[in-house]
Design a protein around this motif. Structure first.
Motif, PDB file in Angstrom:
ATOM      1  N   SER A  86      11.445   3.327   4.071  1.00 36.67           N
ATOM      2  CA  SER A  86      10.048   3.129   4.468  1.00 36.67           C
ATOM      3  C   SER A  86       9.215   2.724   3.265  1.00 36.67           C
ATOM      4  CB  SER A  86       9.472   4.432   5.033  1.00 36.67           C
ATOM      5  OG  SER A  86       9.418   5.417   4.012  1.00 36.67           O
ATOM      6  N   GLY A  87       7.967   2.388   3.534  1.00 35.70           N
ATOM      7  CA  GLY A  87       7.029   2.087   2.454  1.00 35.70           C
ATOM      8  C   GLY A  87       6.858   3.286   1.537  1.00 35.70           C
ATOM      9  N   THR A  88       6.808   4.470   2.124  1.00 30.57           N
ATOM     10  CA  THR A  88       6.642   5.685   1.319  1.00 30.57           C
ATOM     11  C   THR A  88       7.796   5.843   0.330  1.00 30.57           C
ATOM     12  OG1 THR A  88       5.462   6.751   3.126  1.00 30.57           O
ATOM     13  CG2 THR A  88       6.374   8.198   1.433  1.00 30.57           C
ATOM     14  N   LEU A  93       7.372   3.351  -2.498  1.00 31.77           N
ATOM     15  CA  LEU A  93       6.321   3.805  -3.426  1.00 31.77           C
ATOM     16  C   LEU A  93       6.825   4.964  -4.282  1.00 31.77           C
ATOM     17  CD1 LEU A  93       3.407   3.548  -0.859  1.00 31.77           C
ATOM     18  CD2 LEU A  93       3.507   2.282  -3.025  1.00 31.77           C
ATOM     19  N   TYR A  96      -2.799   7.283   0.282  1.00 27.25           N
ATOM     20  CA  TYR A  96      -2.254   7.321   1.649  1.00 27.25           C
ATOM     21  C   TYR A  96      -1.599   8.678   1.934  1.00 27.25           C
ATOM     22  CZ  TYR A  96       0.164   5.456   5.764  1.00 27.25           C
ATOM     23  OH  TYR A  96       0.613   5.234   7.033  1.00 27.25           O
ATOM     24  N   GLN A 149      -4.310   1.489  -4.310  1.00 23.20           N
ATOM     25  CA  GLN A 149      -3.955   1.261  -2.903  1.00 23.20           C
ATOM     26  C   GLN A 149      -4.855   0.139  -2.402  1.00 23.20           C
ATOM     27  OE1 GLN A 149      -3.586   4.707  -0.203  1.00 23.20           O
ATOM     28  NE2 GLN A 149      -4.702   3.461   1.272  1.00 23.20           N
ATOM     29  N   SER A 198      -4.898  -1.550   0.557  1.00 19.52           N
ATOM     30  CA  SER A 198      -5.369  -1.470   1.935  1.00 19.52           C
ATOM     31  C   SER A 198      -6.112  -0.163   2.171  1.00 19.52           C
ATOM     32  CB  SER A 198      -4.165  -1.589   2.854  1.00 19.52           C
ATOM     33  OG  SER A 198      -4.510  -1.233   4.152  1.00 19.52           O
ATOM     34  N   GLY A 205      -5.630   2.013   4.430  1.00 24.90           N
ATOM     35  CA  GLY A 205      -4.812   3.135   4.911  1.00 24.90           C
ATOM     36  C   GLY A 205      -5.559   3.855   6.017  1.00 24.90           C
ATOM     37  N   ASP A 247       0.006  -0.308  -4.244  1.00 28.93           N
ATOM     38  CA  ASP A 247       0.506  -0.111  -2.872  1.00 28.93           C
ATOM     39  C   ASP A 247      -0.015  -1.317  -2.092  1.00 28.93           C
ATOM     40  OD1 ASP A 247       0.824   0.449  -0.204  1.00 28.93           O
ATOM     41  OD2 ASP A 247       0.000   2.473  -0.293  1.00 28.93           O
ATOM     42  N   CYS A 274       0.983  -2.427   0.871  1.00 34.80           N
ATOM     43  CA  CYS A 274       1.255  -2.344   2.313  1.00 34.80           C
ATOM     44  C   CYS A 274       0.141  -3.007   3.136  1.00 34.80           C
ATOM     45  CB  CYS A 274       1.383  -0.891   2.749  1.00 34.80           C
ATOM     46  SG  CYS A 274       2.978  -0.166   2.349  1.00 34.80           S
ATOM     47  N   TYR A 275       0.527  -3.834   4.053  1.00 42.40           N
ATOM     48  CA  TYR A 275      -0.368  -4.557   4.975  1.00 42.40           C
ATOM     49  C   TYR A 275      -1.113  -5.725   4.333  1.00 42.40           C
ATOM     50  CZ  TYR A 275       0.108  -0.911   8.532  1.00 42.40           C
ATOM     51  OH  TYR A 275       0.587  -0.047   9.467  1.00 42.40           O
ATOM     52  N   SER A 293       6.595  -2.365   2.523  1.00 33.97           N
ATOM     53  CA  SER A 293       7.606  -2.098   3.542  1.00 33.97           C
ATOM     54  C   SER A 293       8.025  -3.392   4.224  1.00 33.97           C
ATOM     55  CB  SER A 293       7.003  -1.146   4.576  1.00 33.97           C
ATOM     56  OG  SER A 293       7.762  -1.146   5.766  1.00 33.97           O
ATOM     57  N   LYS A 296       6.616  -4.160   7.765  1.00 34.36           N
ATOM     58  CA  LYS A 296       5.242  -4.654   7.820  1.00 34.36           C
ATOM     59  C   LYS A 296       5.302  -6.152   7.491  1.00 34.36           C
ATOM     60  CE  LYS A 296       3.230  -0.140   6.942  1.00 34.36           C
ATOM     61  NZ  LYS A 296       2.481   0.720   6.016  1.00 34.36           N
ATOM     62  N   TYR A 303       2.457  13.920   7.302  1.00 31.60           N
ATOM     63  CA  TYR A 303       1.016  13.819   7.614  1.00 31.60           C
ATOM     64  C   TYR A 303       0.456  15.222   7.837  1.00 31.60           C
ATOM     65  CZ  TYR A 303       1.836   8.832   8.221  1.00 31.60           C
ATOM     66  OH  TYR A 303       2.182   7.522   8.003  1.00 31.60           O
TER      67      TYR A 303
HETATM   68  C1  LIG Z   1       2.196   1.957   5.859  1.00 39.16           C
HETATM   69  C2  LIG Z   1       1.619   2.346   4.565  1.00 39.16           C
HETATM   70  C3  LIG Z   1       2.339   3.078   3.629  1.00 39.16           C
HETATM   71  C4  LIG Z   1       3.765   3.511   3.827  1.00 39.16           C
HETATM   72  O1  LIG Z   1       4.030   3.940   5.078  1.00 39.16           O
HETATM   73  P1  LIG Z   1       5.506   4.084   5.694  1.00 39.16           P
HETATM   74  O2  LIG Z   1       5.185   4.524   7.076  1.00 39.16           O
HETATM   75  O3  LIG Z   1       6.181   5.090   4.869  1.00 39.16           O
HETATM   76  O4  LIG Z   1       6.176   2.768   5.648  1.00 39.16           O
HETATM   77  C5  LIG Z   1       1.716   3.381   2.436  1.00 39.16           C
HETATM   78  N1  LIG Z   1       0.463   2.978   2.178  1.00 39.16           N
HETATM   79  C6  LIG Z   1      -0.253   2.263   3.063  1.00 39.16           C
HETATM   80  C7  LIG Z   1      -1.633   1.826   2.716  1.00 39.16           C
HETATM   81  C8  LIG Z   1       0.304   1.924   4.277  1.00 39.16           C
HETATM   82  O5  LIG Z   1      -0.412   1.196   5.144  1.00 39.16           O
END
Ligand SMILES: *Cc1c(COP(=O)(O)O)cnc(C)c1O
Length: 418
Positions: A87-89, A92, A114, A169, A171, A173, A204, A206-207, A227, A230, A358
């Protein structure tokens, strides 16, 4: 699916108002496609790169070609791109543990990171689970200014001898704040490196991929991370993550991913190369479809007098559209509508649940081909005030529009007490 006459009237107006934005998005997609096609040519991508390897995966030409492709597209020295990054997490986390050592400080300059990163850093969760904090890595944070920009003075004065990574970061989030523009990230990179030259700037991303003409690495970031389910996976990659940047930063991450001394030279690709390569080929187009879906949604929500961000006429730096409701119920109805307007699992009702990583319950609507893929139309919301739902994706504009209409119909029905 049946849409009311009222909804179709609003949708027609919304689409007409979005025309200019659509043209700009298409133009950017074309320029990004040129960049991607050039990278394919420069790296001599060929059918042999689709071949599968097993075991150690030594000399996997496809894996090496993919990483060279990403380095070309991200206009940087190197990249680590693996289907096995879950995953993105995780991507990172590889970046953070790859760059930071005991006694170092991680300085996050975009406020609270995030949600899933909090346990990685050690801000949440059980001590002893192996967070950065457990390994003696310090954490500091500066907030964005009230208008959502970098607070450069505060950042510079927060840098000390121990600062090793400046974390950005891009985006929003799960926060209501503007997304950062890569050019502005570049300005900050210059400022922090003038203060301390041996810093790593990690983004980061992502997106954010393919929303602009250049990625943060072009503007000097040492590492951009994201990721493959995405934007850059183009809706084709089955799973994975990437880290792209300077040779040294990527090498350190590769040592963390596998083992010091082994790095990126191993890793069987198990038949995933073709979908990753094809995904990158599609990524500029697919991202544009998601952007158009977001602009259409914004325009429609404006016609419906809903509280939504960014505005339909704003330039976008990521694919996220937010919509804020006064309480939990309409938010859940909206997510149900997205789910029912999806190609897969349209008959399923999404419910809030305790997702790993979360702190609040999260509701996720995603009727996707690839599980959890948020380049496919999806909507998710942590169940907490303000009741904001984060909408993103759309593999094709047409299907994205259908999903948005289904959700909007639920909101209209609820308003009229149906
Ligand atoms: C989606 C996202 C992540 C990582 O999320 P995963 O669900 O682990 O892929 C991290 N930071 C941002 C800003 C994201 O949008």
């Amino acid at each position: 699916m049946v849409y009311s006459d009222e909804l179709m009237r609003l949708a027609t107006t919304a689409e007409i108002k979005a025309k200019k934005q659509f043209e700009e998005i298409d133009e950017r997609a074309f320029k990004n496609q040129v960049k991607v096609m050039n990278a394919f040519r420069d790296n001599k991508i060929k059918a042999e790169h689709f071949a599968s390897t097993s075991g150690y995966g030594y000399n996997d030409a496809g894996r090496e070609a993919i990483e060279a492709l990403y380095a070309s597209v991200f206009e940087c020295q190197a990249a680590l791109v693996r289907h096995s990054i879950v995953s993105g997490t995780q991507a990172l986390t590889i970046g953070l543990f790859g760059l930071l050592r005991p006694g170092d400080t991680l300085l996050c300059v975009t406020g609270k990171p995030y949600d899933t990163l909090e346990e990685v850093i050690g801000l949440q969760g059980q001590p002893g689970n192996g967070s950065l904090k457990d390994f003696g890595v310090n954490y500091r944070e500066t907030s964005l200014t009230e208008d959502g920009r970098f607070d450069t003075d505060a950042i510079i004065s927060a840098i000390d001898d121990t600062t090793k990574v400046i974390y950005i970061q891009k985006s929003r989030g799960y926060c209501n704040r503007p997304t950062l523009r890569n050019e502005d990230i570049g300005v900050l990179v210059k400022a922090v490196k003038a203060e301390k030259s041996d810093l790593f700037v990690m983004v980061d991303n992502c997106y954010g991929e393919f929303c602009e003409l250049h990625e943060p690495t072009y503007y000097g970031a040492d590492l951009a991370v994201g990721s493959l389910i995405k934007n850059p996976g183009g809706g084709m990659a089955e799973s994975g993550g990437y880290l792209a940047g300077s040779k040294r930063a990527v090498e350190l991450c590769a040592y963390r991913l596998t083992a010091p001394g082994i790095g990126g030279e191993t890793g069987a690709t198990l038949g995933q190369n073709k979908s990753i390569i094809k995904g990158l080929f599609y990524a500029p187009h697919t991202t544009a479809q998601a952007l158009k879906t977001a602009v259409f949604a914004a325009s429609l929500f404006e016609e419906m007098q809903l509280d939504s961000s960014p505005r339909s006429d704003e330039t976008r730096y990521d694919i996220i559209q937010t919509l804020t409701f006064s309480d939990e119920q309409p938010l859940i109805s909206f997510c149900e509508g997205i789910q029912s307007g999806s190609p897969i699992d349209s008959f399923v009702t999404p419910v809030p649940w305790d997702m790993p990583g979360y702190q609040d319950e999260v509701i996720m609507a995603a009727g996707t081909f690839t599980q959890g893929a948020s380049i496919e139309l999806s909507a998710d919301a942590p169940i907490r005030a303000p009741f904001t739902v984060y909408i993103q994706g759309g593999l094709t504009y047409e299907s994205g529009k259908i999903g948005i209409l289904s959700a909007a119909q639920r909101v209209l029905d609820q308003r009229s007490g149906k």
